[in-house]
Design a protein around this motif. Structure first.
Motif, PDB file in Angstrom:
ATOM      1  N   ILE A  17       0.856  -1.186   0.000  1.00 21.12           N
ATOM      2  CA  ILE A  17       0.000   0.000   0.000  1.00 21.12           C
ATOM      3  C   ILE A  17       0.892   1.236   0.000  1.00 21.12           C
ATOM      4  O   ILE A  17       1.733   1.407   0.879  1.00 21.12           O
ATOM      5  CB  ILE A  17      -0.933   0.023   1.226  1.00 21.12           C
ATOM      6  CG1 ILE A  17      -1.662  -1.321   1.379  1.00 21.12           C
ATOM      7  CG2 ILE A  17      -1.907   1.189   1.111  1.00 21.12           C
ATOM      8  CD1 ILE A  17      -2.468  -1.756   0.167  1.00 21.12           C
ATOM      9  N   THR A  39     -12.512  -4.829  -2.580  1.00 23.34           N
ATOM     10  CA  THR A  39     -11.749  -3.607  -2.835  1.00 23.34           C
ATOM     11  C   THR A  39     -12.156  -2.997  -4.169  1.00 23.34           C
ATOM     12  O   THR A  39     -12.397  -1.791  -4.263  1.00 23.34           O
ATOM     13  CB  THR A  39     -10.233  -3.900  -2.814  1.00 23.34           C
ATOM     14  OG1 THR A  39      -9.872  -4.351  -1.494  1.00 23.34           O
ATOM     15  CG2 THR A  39      -9.419  -2.686  -3.176  1.00 23.34           C
ATOM     16  N   TYR A  44     -12.347   1.008  -1.611  1.00 23.48           N
ATOM     17  CA  TYR A  44     -11.576   1.112  -0.369  1.00 23.48           C
ATOM     18  C   TYR A  44     -10.924  -0.240  -0.090  1.00 23.48           C
ATOM     19  O   TYR A  44     -11.460  -1.285  -0.489  1.00 23.48           O
ATOM     20  CB  TYR A  44     -12.475   1.534   0.798  1.00 23.48           C
ATOM     21  CG  TYR A  44     -12.909   2.969   0.676  1.00 23.48           C
ATOM     22  CD1 TYR A  44     -12.151   3.997   1.234  1.00 23.48           C
ATOM     23  CD2 TYR A  44     -14.053   3.299  -0.043  1.00 23.48           C
ATOM     24  CE1 TYR A  44     -12.537   5.326   1.088  1.00 23.48           C
ATOM     25  CE2 TYR A  44     -14.442   4.631  -0.192  1.00 23.48           C
ATOM     26  CZ  TYR A  44     -13.682   5.635   0.384  1.00 23.48           C
ATOM     27  OH  TYR A  44     -14.046   6.946   0.227  1.00 23.48           O
ATOM     28  N   THR A  45      -9.774  -0.218   0.591  1.00 27.72           N
ATOM     29  CA  THR A  45      -9.021  -1.458   0.772  1.00 27.72           C
ATOM     30  C   THR A  45      -9.677  -2.422   1.750  1.00 27.72           C
ATOM     31  O   THR A  45     -10.166  -2.040   2.798  1.00 27.72           O
ATOM     32  CB  THR A  45      -7.584  -1.174   1.260  1.00 27.72           C
ATOM     33  OG1 THR A  45      -7.626  -0.377   2.443  1.00 27.72           O
ATOM     34  CG2 THR A  45      -6.766  -0.484   0.185  1.00 27.72           C
ATOM     35  N   LYS A  58      -9.796  -1.860   5.984  1.00 29.07           N
ATOM     36  CA  LYS A  58      -8.869  -0.922   6.607  1.00 29.07           C
ATOM     37  C   LYS A  58      -9.613   0.350   6.996  1.00 29.07           C
ATOM     38  O   LYS A  58     -10.253   0.989   6.167  1.00 29.07           O
ATOM     39  CB  LYS A  58      -7.716  -0.595   5.641  1.00 29.07           C
ATOM     40  CG  LYS A  58      -6.713   0.389   6.182  1.00 29.07           C
ATOM     41  CD  LYS A  58      -5.986  -0.183   7.359  1.00 29.07           C
ATOM     42  CE  LYS A  58      -4.908   0.784   7.825  1.00 29.07           C
ATOM     43  NZ  LYS A  58      -4.410   0.448   9.140  1.00 29.07           N
ATOM     44  N   GLN A  66      -8.485   3.925   3.484  1.00 25.58           N
ATOM     45  CA  GLN A  66      -7.628   4.031   2.310  1.00 25.58           C
ATOM     46  C   GLN A  66      -8.498   4.018   1.060  1.00 25.58           C
ATOM     47  O   GLN A  66      -9.042   2.981   0.691  1.00 25.58           O
ATOM     48  CB  GLN A  66      -6.636   2.865   2.268  1.00 25.58           C
ATOM     49  CG  GLN A  66      -5.683   2.869   3.430  1.00 25.58           C
ATOM     50  CD  GLN A  66      -4.830   1.624   3.509  1.00 25.58           C
ATOM     51  OE1 GLN A  66      -5.192   0.567   3.006  1.00 25.58           O
ATOM     52  NE2 GLN A  66      -3.686   1.757   4.148  1.00 25.58           N
ATOM     53  N   VAL A  68      -8.842   3.857  -2.690  1.00 21.26           N
ATOM     54  CA  VAL A  68      -8.009   3.293  -3.751  1.00 21.26           C
ATOM     55  C   VAL A  68      -8.033   4.183  -4.985  1.00 21.26           C
ATOM     56  O   VAL A  68      -9.099   4.543  -5.479  1.00 21.26           O
ATOM     57  CB  VAL A  68      -8.471   1.866  -4.112  1.00 21.26           C
ATOM     58  CG1 VAL A  68      -7.673   1.317  -5.281  1.00 21.26           C
ATOM     59  CG2 VAL A  68      -8.375   0.953  -2.899  1.00 21.26           C
ATOM     60  N   ILE A  71      -4.615   0.186  -8.867  1.00 25.10           N
ATOM     61  CA  ILE A  71      -4.098  -1.130  -8.486  1.00 25.10           C
ATOM     62  C   ILE A  71      -3.297  -1.651  -9.671  1.00 25.10           C
ATOM     63  O   ILE A  71      -3.787  -1.661 -10.799  1.00 25.10           O
ATOM     64  CB  ILE A  71      -5.227  -2.124  -8.159  1.00 25.10           C
ATOM     65  CG1 ILE A  71      -6.094  -1.594  -7.012  1.00 25.10           C
ATOM     66  CG2 ILE A  71      -4.646  -3.496  -7.807  1.00 25.10           C
ATOM     67  CD1 ILE A  71      -7.292  -2.470  -6.688  1.00 25.10           C
ATOM     68  N   ILE A  82      -0.972  -1.105  -4.505  1.00 24.17           N
ATOM     69  CA  ILE A  82      -2.217  -0.344  -4.429  1.00 24.17           C
ATOM     70  C   ILE A  82      -1.892   1.074  -3.994  1.00 24.17           C
ATOM     71  O   ILE A  82      -1.352   1.294  -2.911  1.00 24.17           O
ATOM     72  CB  ILE A  82      -3.206  -0.996  -3.452  1.00 24.17           C
ATOM     73  CG1 ILE A  82      -3.470  -2.456  -3.883  1.00 24.17           C
ATOM     74  CG2 ILE A  82      -4.500  -0.196  -3.380  1.00 24.17           C
ATOM     75  CD1 ILE A  82      -4.384  -3.223  -2.970  1.00 24.17           C
ATOM     76  N   VAL A  84      -3.083   4.655  -2.804  1.00 18.18           N
ATOM     77  CA  VAL A  84      -4.251   5.104  -2.055  1.00 18.18           C
ATOM     78  C   VAL A  84      -4.132   6.562  -1.637  1.00 18.18           C
ATOM     79  O   VAL A  84      -3.055   7.150  -1.634  1.00 18.18           O
ATOM     80  CB  VAL A  84      -4.460   4.248  -0.771  1.00 18.18           C
ATOM     81  CG1 VAL A  84      -4.647   2.787  -1.109  1.00 18.18           C
ATOM     82  CG2 VAL A  84      -3.333   4.447   0.223  1.00 18.18           C
TER      83      VAL A  84
END
Length: 111
Positions: A17, A39, A44-45, A58, A66, A68, A71, A82, A84
């Motif tokens: 990340i 995700t 979002y992660t 997360k 986080q 995103v 990716i 990833i 973020v």
């Protein structure tokens, strides 16, 4: 999208990340196909906890989410990068990044 290509070697793959603004590596976590799918769907992660044997989002409890932005898979399709937008600290210790424990090199110059 067929996610199976990323899980041919293992049911879990590492996800690095990275903070978009600074390029700093914030953390490393593991994903399974379900967390990667979540995700992609939420933006979002989501990760898979090896110790708790369950999915986790997360920031769900801390609010340090986080978002995103991108990716990318590595050349072997077995690691993800990833990028973020991090809200608050990424580390559960309260540190910005999980990578704050420096290890000193002990290079022997006589070699």
């Amino acid at each position: 999208m067929n996610l199976a290509q990323y899980f041919q070697k293992s049911e879990l793959i590492p996800a690095i990340i990275q903070e978009n603004k600074t390029g700093e590596v914030l953390m490393l976590a593991y994903m399974n196909s379900e967390s990667l799918q979540k995700t992609l769907e939420t933006g979002y992660t989501w990760f898979y906890s090896r110790s708790r044997q369950e999915l986790w989002n997360k920031g769900a409890t801390s609010g340090h989410v986080q978002k995103v932005l991108s990716i990318s898979a590595d050349c072997d399709n077995d690691t993800l990068l990833i990028t973020v937008e991090q809200t608050g600290p990424a580390c559960h210790t309260g540190a910005k990044s999980c990578f704050f424990n420096k290890i000193e090199l002990q290079v022997n110059e006589q070699q």
